[in-house]
Design an enzyme around this catalytic site. Sequence first.
Site, mmCIF file in Angstrom:
data_model
loop_
_atom_site.group_PDB
_atom_site.id
_atom_site.type_symbol
_atom_site.label_atom_id
_atom_site.label_comp_id
_atom_site.label_asym_id
_atom_site.label_seq_id
_atom_site.Cartn_x
_atom_site.Cartn_y
_atom_site.Cartn_z
ATOM 1 N N LEU A 72 -52.256 27.043 -18.005
ATOM 2 C CA LEU A 72 -52.627 27.424 -16.480
ATOM 3 C C LEU A 72 -52.032 26.943 -15.544
ATOM 4 C CD1 LEU A 72 -56.458 26.871 -17.745
ATOM 5 C CD2 LEU A 72 -54.947 28.831 -18.032
ATOM 6 N N HIS A 100 -49.009 27.181 -12.891
ATOM 7 C CA HIS A 100 -48.207 28.214 -12.315
ATOM 8 C C HIS A 100 -46.602 28.003 -12.469
ATOM 9 C CE1 HIS A 100 -52.200 28.885 -10.404
ATOM 10 N NE2 HIS A 100 -51.467 30.247 -10.425
ATOM 11 N N ASP A 150 -37.316 7.403 -26.964
ATOM 12 C CA ASP A 150 -36.600 8.020 -28.093
ATOM 13 C C ASP A 150 -35.016 7.210 -28.196
ATOM 14 O OD1 ASP A 150 -35.686 10.012 -30.250
ATOM 15 O OD2 ASP A 150 -34.466 10.825 -28.552
#
Length: 158
Positions: A75, A77, A128
Site C-alpha cells: 500500500l 505509493h 550481513d
Amino acid sequence: MTRLTHLDSTGAARMVDVSDKPSTTREALAEGQVVMAPETLALIQSGNAKKGDVLGVARIAGIMASKRTHELIPLCHPLMLSKVEVEVTPDEALPGLHVVARVKTAGQTGVEMEALTAVSVACLTIYDMAKAADRGMRIENIRLLEKSGGRSGDWRAA
C-alpha cells in the site's frame, strides 16, 4: 482517535487516494544502530572485513532500498525521490555503527517509509557483511526522527 487511512469503512485494506492532494516538498529523517563487539567495529573501520567495504556497501544498499520501498511495503505509493542520503558513522560508545537516512521528494505523499526502509536495509547489510566476525550484533532503535511537508505539517521526535 485518528482513523487508519489504509482501511476502508469495512476494515478492508486499500491504497490511499492522493490524487487531490497538492504536490509539496516533503522530507524525512530516520535513524538506527547496529551494536557490535568493539573488535568488530575496529575490523569494519580498518576496511579489512571479509566481504569488503561495509560502510560503503551499506550506504548504497540503503539508497537502493529507499527507491524500492513501494515494492516491499504493501500500500505504499511509488514515489519519484529527489534526494536520498545515507550516512553510516562509527560510534565507539555503542560500540557500533549509527545509520541516518534523509529522503526528499516533491509529491503528494510523505517519504517517512522510504527513510525508515533506507535505515533498515543499511543496518541489515551491515549485519550481513560482518556476521562472520560477530553473530551477536544487534540492530536497534530504528525510528523516524523528523518529517516535514504535507497536510499534517512538520513533526519531530521527542
